[in-house]
Enzyme design. Structure first.
Site, mmCIF file in Angstrom:
data_model
loop_
_atom_site.group_PDB
_atom_site.id
_atom_site.type_symbol
_atom_site.label_atom_id
_atom_site.label_comp_id
_atom_site.label_asym_id
_atom_site.label_seq_id
_atom_site.Cartn_x
_atom_site.Cartn_y
_atom_site.Cartn_z
ATOM 1 N N CYS A 143 -10.359 -28.038 24.448
ATOM 2 C CA CYS A 143 -11.668 -27.747 23.855
ATOM 3 C C CYS A 143 -11.598 -27.795 22.321
ATOM 4 O O CYS A 143 -11.370 -28.860 21.760
ATOM 5 C CB CYS A 143 -12.174 -26.409 24.402
ATOM 6 S SG CYS A 143 -13.924 -26.169 24.102
ATOM 7 N N TYR A 144 -11.742 -26.675 21.637
ATOM 8 C CA TYR A 144 -11.646 -26.718 20.165
ATOM 9 C C TYR A 144 -10.316 -27.360 19.748
ATOM 10 O O TYR A 144 -10.242 -28.099 18.760
ATOM 11 C CB TYR A 144 -11.750 -25.305 19.569
ATOM 12 C CG TYR A 144 -11.509 -25.288 18.070
ATOM 13 C CD1 TYR A 144 -12.532 -25.596 17.177
ATOM 14 C CD2 TYR A 144 -10.230 -25.006 17.550
ATOM 15 C CE1 TYR A 144 -12.304 -25.617 15.808
ATOM 16 C CE2 TYR A 144 -9.994 -25.033 16.183
ATOM 17 C CZ TYR A 144 -11.038 -25.340 15.314
ATOM 18 O OH TYR A 144 -10.809 -25.371 13.957
ATOM 19 N N HIS A 203 -11.750 -26.703 30.378
ATOM 20 C CA HIS A 203 -10.705 -25.665 30.392
ATOM 21 C C HIS A 203 -9.871 -25.710 31.681
ATOM 22 O O HIS A 203 -10.317 -25.207 32.710
ATOM 23 C CB HIS A 203 -11.354 -24.276 30.254
ATOM 24 C CG HIS A 203 -11.918 -24.063 28.893
ATOM 25 N ND1 HIS A 203 -11.188 -23.520 27.862
ATOM 26 C CD2 HIS A 203 -13.136 -24.364 28.379
ATOM 27 C CE1 HIS A 203 -11.932 -23.478 26.771
ATOM 28 N NE2 HIS A 203 -13.114 -23.982 27.047
ATOM 29 N N GLU A 213 -7.312 -23.973 32.334
ATOM 30 C CA GLU A 213 -6.661 -22.683 32.602
ATOM 31 C C GLU A 213 -7.471 -21.745 33.492
ATOM 32 O O GLU A 213 -6.929 -20.791 34.040
ATOM 33 C CB GLU A 213 -6.319 -21.978 31.276
ATOM 34 C CG GLU A 213 -7.497 -21.466 30.445
ATOM 35 C CD GLU A 213 -8.123 -22.526 29.522
ATOM 36 O OE1 GLU A 213 -7.979 -23.724 29.815
ATOM 37 O OE2 GLU A 213 -8.783 -22.147 28.532
ATOM 38 N N GLY A 269 -11.555 -22.275 21.257
ATOM 39 C CA GLY A 269 -11.975 -21.235 20.319
ATOM 40 C C GLY A 269 -13.432 -21.439 19.981
ATOM 41 O O GLY A 269 -13.988 -22.508 20.240
ATOM 42 N N LYS A 311 2.166 -8.419 32.828
ATOM 43 C CA LYS A 311 2.187 -7.364 33.854
ATOM 44 C C LYS A 311 2.596 -7.904 35.235
ATOM 45 O O LYS A 311 3.393 -7.291 35.942
ATOM 46 C CB LYS A 311 0.792 -6.739 33.949
ATOM 47 C CG LYS A 311 0.742 -5.473 34.745
ATOM 48 C CD LYS A 311 1.193 -4.329 33.887
ATOM 49 C CE LYS A 311 1.176 -3.017 34.619
ATOM 50 N NZ LYS A 311 1.504 -1.915 33.699
ATOM 51 N N ASP A 347 5.721 0.087 34.401
ATOM 52 C CA ASP A 347 6.553 -0.449 33.321
ATOM 53 C C ASP A 347 7.815 0.384 33.093
ATOM 54 O O ASP A 347 8.921 -0.155 33.036
ATOM 55 C CB ASP A 347 5.750 -0.537 32.005
ATOM 56 C CG ASP A 347 4.514 -1.397 32.173
ATOM 57 O OD1 ASP A 347 4.461 -2.161 33.146
ATOM 58 O OD2 ASP A 347 3.601 -1.292 31.333
#
Ligand code: XMP
Length: 512
Positions: free
Chosen positions: A83-84, A170, A172, A56, A368, A228
């Site tokens: 991180c944060y 990070h 991710e 963040g 999705k 969807d």
């Protein structure tokens, strides 16, 4: 949900919150994103196998820095702080965080201690994405440093006894080499997850739950032909067969032949109870003379609901109404809503006057890409599952200015040629959204020996992952040339074709 193996992602205003959740799910572990200030009772109720604190933009020293209930450190649940998230964990447990004077940003080689459970199987030197200002300068007692770089001596920390881990970089993002492996290691080596989240089990479980919930009652669904609502329809059909009725409001603003294709798939391939309402005239008369894009959206959204309500009334009272809500719509990240650039009136909004008792949202837990996987699992054709996004108001926002039947036909034909050529060239998978726009501009041309004064058509194609930003696609000139030449030759009233080379921002993807 309480019994499902779950990992909680606690969001400290990270731009990557959903990405972390998807990475966890790619590792076959179900994840939920919750705001950082979620009451501890709620987290206990979920009883997660692990907790991930996101990064963040804040510094732990800011007065209003986001902080979660420190009880979380006493639950005995493994935690990974990113991180944060790592700085918050260190600061809360007695470590020292120092304010950096400049931001470290970029792909950085990091020395990893590969005997740490979260770095198992990685190389000792691994390129990772750093993006931070503050730094952990002293680890809390009981913690060890397990990763470091030239400028950041404490790039990773661990306390094996408590199962707490922290990463300054990070894992991710794609820029971190083998980042998903680090997340997987946390899930399997530290949290001891068993990996039960698979789309095939999601389908089986949903069918079982839907049957239990619905019993012999009646269900209504607004089918738009988009991914969807299509996946929701087939899932419900598998669960309850003819107790489901789908209403497909064809507003006439779909692409060429699309209405018939939707009808064919749902009626003939799946034998779903389908009511198709051909309402093109009704929509066109409501839209006559309207040029303002937001007004067009509003009219179409409202008219769609009116038509749906009228059809629903003919069926009488139903017990359940299906909504195609997906997970990104329900995540509460606590982030401020961005300024409204366009109001996205999605076809299939909630009607006020349909007689139903309860709403069912069978896809509300899915991202999705998971909706698409579910669609394939259910046997829905690839062409529908991997359809490019198509706006609810359809071609109405691709005709600049007022809409007439004639303009609609011109656009449908031109757009069809563009899509056909892209498909022939096998470029479809590389382009995330591509379509034609009928501009309101007329210009002079020459055809044979005659002067023409006709419309300019614009071709638009973008490459993007999230549709929030996009770059224009570098379609080879020879393909554009063929498309242009076919369109001016085959579609009456177009004498000029241009290609849109603007990225988003500053342009948006649609022209209206
Ligand atoms: P923009 O034009 O805002 O588009 O860059 C981003 C994505 O959203 C789609 N879009 C819409 N989808 N209703 C929708 O359901 C709308 O009113 C609408 N307007 C834009 C657009 O096609 C692109 O994928």
């Amino acid at each position: 949900m309480e019994n499902k193996e779950t990992v909680v992602i606690l969001d400290f205003y990270s731009q990557f919150n959903q990405l972390i959740a998807r990475r966890v799910r790619e590792c076959n572990v179900y994840s939920v994103v919750l705001p950082y200030d979620t009451p501890i009772e709620k987290i206990k109720e979920i009883n997660p196998k692990g907790i991930i604190f996101t990064g963040g933009p804040a510094s732990v020293y800011e007065l209003d820095a986001p902080k979660c209930d420190e009880e979380i450190f006493k639950l005995g649940i493994p935690i990974l702080g990113i991180c944060y998230g790592m700085q918050f964990m260190s600061n809360s447990l007695g470590g020292v965080v120092v304010r950096g004077d400049k931001k470290e940003y970029g792909e950085t080689p990091i020395q990893l201690n590969t005997s740490s459970p979260i770095f198992e199987g990685l190389d000792e030197l691994n390129v990772c994405l750093m993006s931070h200002t503050d730094l952990v300068n002293d680890v809390p007692s009981g913690f060890l440093v397990n990763a470091s770089s030239k400028n950041c001596h404490i790039a990773g920390i661990e306390n094996k006894k408590l199962n707490f881990y922290g990463l300054q970089f990070h894992p991710e993002v794609n820029n971190t080499v083998n980042g998903t492996r680090i997340i997987r290691n946390f899930l399997y080596n530290v949290c001891k997850c068993s990996g039960t989240w698979k789309m095939s089990s999601f389908v089986d479980e949903s069918i079982k739950n839907l049957r239990k919930k619905i019993g012999d009652k009646k269900v209504l669904l607004a089918l738009s032909g988009g991914v969807d609502s299509s996946v929701a329809a087939v899932l419900l059909h598998k669960a309850i067969g003819k107790q489901l009725t789908c209403i497909f409001v064809d507003h006439g603003l779909l692409r060429k032949n699309e209405g018939d294709e939707v009808e064919n798939i749902f009626r003939n391939q799946f034998d779903i109870n389908l009511i198709r309402v051909n309402a093109e005239d009704r929509f066109l008369s409501k839209l006559a003379g309207v040029v303002d894009p937001e007004k067009k959206r509003k009219i179409i959204g409202e008219e769609f609901i009116r038509v749906f309500e009228e059809e629903a009334k003919k069926i009488g009272t139903v017990d359940f109404l299906v909504q195609g809500t997906i997970y990104p719509d329900v995540i509460e990240s606590g982030k401020d809503k961005a300024a409204t650039i366009k109001s996205h009136h999605n076809v299939g909004g909630l009607p006020d006057h349909v007689d139903f008792k309860e709403i069912i949202e069978p896809l509300r837990d899915l991202f999705k890409d998971e909706v698409r996987k579910t669609g394939l699992e259910l046997g829905i054709p690839d062409t529908l599952v991997f359809r490019q996004p198509f706006p609810g108001p359809g071609l109405a926002i691709r005709i600049i200015g007022d809409i007439t039947k004639e303009k609609l036909e011109i656009l449908k034909d031109a757009d069809y040629i563009f899509r056909e050529e892209i498909s022939k060239e096998g470029l479809g998978k590389e382009l995330d959204q591509y379509f034609a726009v009928l501009t309101n501009l007329k210009s002079v041309g020459v055809m044979g020996d005659y002067r023409t004064y006709d419309y300019t058509l614009a071709l638009r194609s973008v490459c993007t992952t999230d549709f929030m930003t996009a770059t224009w696609s570098r379609i080879p000139f020879k393909v554009l040339e063929k498309v242009s030449s076919r369109i001016v030759n085959e579609v009456k009233h177009i004498n000029r074709v241009v290609y849109d080379i603007t990225s988003k921002p500053p342009a948006t993807i649609e022209w209206e």
